[in-house]
Design an enzyme around this catalytic site. Structure first.
Site, PDB file in Angstrom:
ATOM      1  N   ASP A 314       1.100 -16.601  69.217  1.00  0.00           N
ATOM      2  CA  ASP A 314       1.742 -17.877  69.508  1.00  0.00           C
ATOM      3  C   ASP A 314       3.137 -17.855  68.877  1.00  0.00           C
ATOM      4  O   ASP A 314       3.393 -17.067  67.967  1.00  0.00           O
ATOM      5  CB  ASP A 314       0.896 -19.004  68.917  1.00  0.00           C
ATOM      6  N   ASP A 509      -2.051 -21.014  65.566  1.00  0.00           N
ATOM      7  CA  ASP A 509      -2.204 -21.991  64.481  1.00  0.00           C
ATOM      8  C   ASP A 509      -2.581 -23.399  64.942  1.00  0.00           C
ATOM      9  O   ASP A 509      -2.980 -24.217  64.130  1.00  0.00           O
ATOM     10  CB  ASP A 509      -0.901 -22.085  63.682  1.00  0.00           C
ATOM     11  N   ASP A 513      -4.251 -23.599  70.429  1.00  0.00           N
ATOM     12  CA  ASP A 513      -4.584 -22.176  70.332  1.00  0.00           C
ATOM     13  C   ASP A 513      -6.082 -21.925  70.132  1.00  0.00           C
ATOM     14  O   ASP A 513      -6.533 -20.783  70.221  1.00  0.00           O
ATOM     15  CB  ASP A 513      -3.826 -21.530  69.156  1.00  0.00           C
TER      16      ASP A 513
END
Length: 616
Positions: A314, A509, A513
């Site tokens: 990410d 995080d 996600d």
């Protein structure tokens, strides 16, 4: 865990007492050894019997049971009990390491909102979101979470969408705009017409997505289970052949002698060295990771991590800090960069918007608040204020087109966020803000690529911002403007096109996600600022939010697996030699027991090297 430790400790105490008993009291000695055996291994024998009836007989429980029962038949009571004690001690080591990591991981935060403010003829009524129907009107106050998807019918505000998109830039909304559940209302009261049932809302779909993604993920069996699935049928088959073939085909061969040798063969083949050293190796690896600030939820994830060839990450909060920083300032003639930053920071003094906070932090100086008057915040545009007697407008292009001249001087659109500043109706300059890349993120990507590991970045941010970050970091490939379901789809496609023996890791995080963390072969969450949902869905947690730990985790996993394989090769090599000698009757059980204990001690000492392993 506590009951298992008490049970194994009691078995060890009874075992020592049995060894100290005189040999002439053989009946009492047998009874005490049997008590120790049942205390330590009753559950293992039960699982072995249950496995036989379920057609899953050739597992580690069956191997431990048949070897220890064979030792009892041969009169080697200490060896029989030792088999079970070694096995249970090895399991305790691994369970302790996993349990310690799990206790350090926060429980899953329930992201479902607790209530909704339903507007009725009698006023505002607090109800369960599940009781609200499409068409109902709800009220969302500042600081409250949006409970259901809907359309704004009254009010203006900014929504914090970081939990869903992972991006730190709030979304400005007004009457007629659609809003989704899970966001947080930052300011202003909103009246919203609900468009979907609670079960169909965005936040519910994300939770369902986590569950579905986790169900698609292949469950990695423990190393010992997979080893036993191959080793046990070979050993049992060899023992049966040893008991049956010689008496049938060798003249003078006695059934009793060869059955005894077959039982001896089974006892010798019992992998005591492996059942304690392999879990202890993983215990050391998990312990080494934990000391370095990485929590591992199970030994199988270390094994998977050692095979990772794709690291998908990410952007915001993982590779970048998720906080705006002033990157550049362009000033028009007649103004300095310092003046533009000061005017913008003072005008934004009373706003809690992330951009306002970043501007004040960048200026970093004290000012007299009496110099700031007539502050007006315009939703979706910016702020107007009188600063030191001058009219200051700070905001986006929309605001500038209304409040400034010479807007043709605007700089070309770039990745990131721009704050335009006008002074007394005159365009003065532009402040560029962007999300700062975390320290060590670029070096992390370089190390991964140098080791032949492919890197991919997934982000809900704009294509311009995604491409800019990817170029700075040296990422192989970037996907932008993604929703949680899109991230899962991309990772599933990578897994589908990746050879079975290589694995895909995902690092993230946010709540957005969580589904892809659950779906990847191994999910790694950022623990310091990461959401509870991401931490719960992940298989590993980096407690200090440092992406630089990722190559270190891979190195630690490979080192742990190397020590595991060293123990296996060494133990099986010695076993093979002793088994061959035992099969032809050249050595007795004492030599086999001695070799087994010696191999176990050496394997344990080798496994302890993992405890010294850490993440650089």
């Amino acid at each position: 865990m506590k009951r298992r430790v008490i049970r194994v400790s009691a078995a060890a105490f009874i075992y020592i007492a049995a060894i100290l008993l005189p040999h002439n009291l053989w009946q009492l000695r047998l009874a005490v050894f049997l008590a120790a055996y049942l205390t330590a291994g009753a559950k293992v024998v039960y699982n072995a019997i249950r496995g036989v009836f379920r057609g899953q007989m050739l597992d580690e429980n069956f191997l431990m049971s048949i070897a220890s029962i064979g030792a009892f038949i041969l009169g080697e009571y200490p060896e029989a009990v030792a088999v079970m004690l070694f096995y249970q001690i090895g399991e305790i080591f691994e369970d302790y390491a996993v349990g310690k990591s799990r206790r350090s991981i926060t429980r899953l935060m329930d992201i479902k909102p607790d209530s909704a403010n339903l507007k009725t003829g009698e006023g505002i009524k607090e109800v369960n979101p599940a009781d609200v129907k499409p068409g109902d009107i709800i009220v969302i106050r500042p600081g409250e979470k949006v409970p259901l998807d809907g359309i704004v019918t009254e009010g203006e505000s900014s929504l914090d969408t970081a939990a869903l998109t992972g991006e730190s830039m709030p979304r400005d909304i007004q009457e007629g705009d659609e809003i989704i559940s899970g966001c947080v209302n930052l300011r202003g009261v909103l009246t919203v017409k609900v468009t979907k049932h609670f079960g169909e809302s965005t936040v519910s779909r994300i939770l369902d997505l986590v569950e579905n993604a986790a169900s698609k993920k292949s469950k990695t069996e423990s190393f010992i289970s997979r080893f036993a699935a191959v080793y046990t049928p070979i050993v049992v088959g060899a023992a049966l052949l040893l008991a049956v073939i010689p008496p049938l085909f060798i003249e003078g061969a006695l059934w009793g002698d060869w059955i005894y040798r077959a039982l001896n063969f089974l006892v010798v083949s019992c992998p005591c060295a492996l059942v304690i050293s392999v879990p202890l190796s993983f215990f050391g690896g998990i312990g080494g990771a934990s000391r370095s600030g990485v929590l591992v939820k199970g030994s199988s994830y270390l094994e998977v991590m050692s095979k990772v060839q794709w690291v998908v990450m990410d952007k915001t909060g993982t590779l970048t800090e998720g906080i705006f920083h002033v990157e550049n300032i362009l000033a028009e003639d007649g103004f300095t960069k310092e003046e533009i930053l000061e005017y913008a920071a003072m005008a934004e003094n009373y706003s809690n918007h992330p951009i306002s906070l970043s501007l004040r932090e960048a200026w970093g100086k004290e000012w007299n608040e009496e110099e700031i008057t007539r502050v007006e915040e315009l939703a979706g545009k910016g702020v107007i204020a009188c600063v030191k007697g001058r009219l200051i407008a700070a905001g986006n292009r929309k605001l500038m087109k209304e409040k400034a001249d010479k807007t043709e001087n605007f700089p070309a659109h770039e990745a990131g966020t721009q704050v335009y500043v006008a002074v007394d109706g005159k365009y003065a300059g532009c402040i560029f803000l962007s999300d700062k890349i975390k320290d060590g993120a670029g070096e992390t990507v370089k190390v991964l690529k140098d080791e032949g590991i492919k890197t991919v970045m997934l982000t809900g941010d704009s294509p311009e911002a995604g491409e800019k970050a990817a170029r700075k970091l040296g990422i192989d490939k970037v996907y932008s403007g993604l929703l949680p379901v899109d991230k899962v789809s991309i990772v599933e496609e990578i897994i589908k096109n990746t050879p079975e023996k290589t694995k895909v890791a995902f690092v993230g995080d946010g709540i957005n996600d969580a589904p892809v963390l659950a779906r990847a072969d191994v999910g790694i969450a950022m623990g310091a600022m990461g959401s509870d949902a991401a931490i719960e869905a992940a298989d590993m947690v980096i407690m200090e939010d440092q992406p630089s730990k990722i190559p270190g985790i891979i190195h630690l996993a490979k080192r742990t697996m190397r020590i595991v394989y060293e123990n296996i090769i060494f133990a099986l090599g010695v076993k093979a030699a002793v088994l061959a000698l035992s099969a032809v009757g050249l050595v007795g059980l004492w030599a086999a027991v001695f070799a087994d204990v010696g191999v176990s001690m050496l394997a344990v000492l080798n496994a302890l090297r993992c405890l010294k392993s850490g993440i650089k």
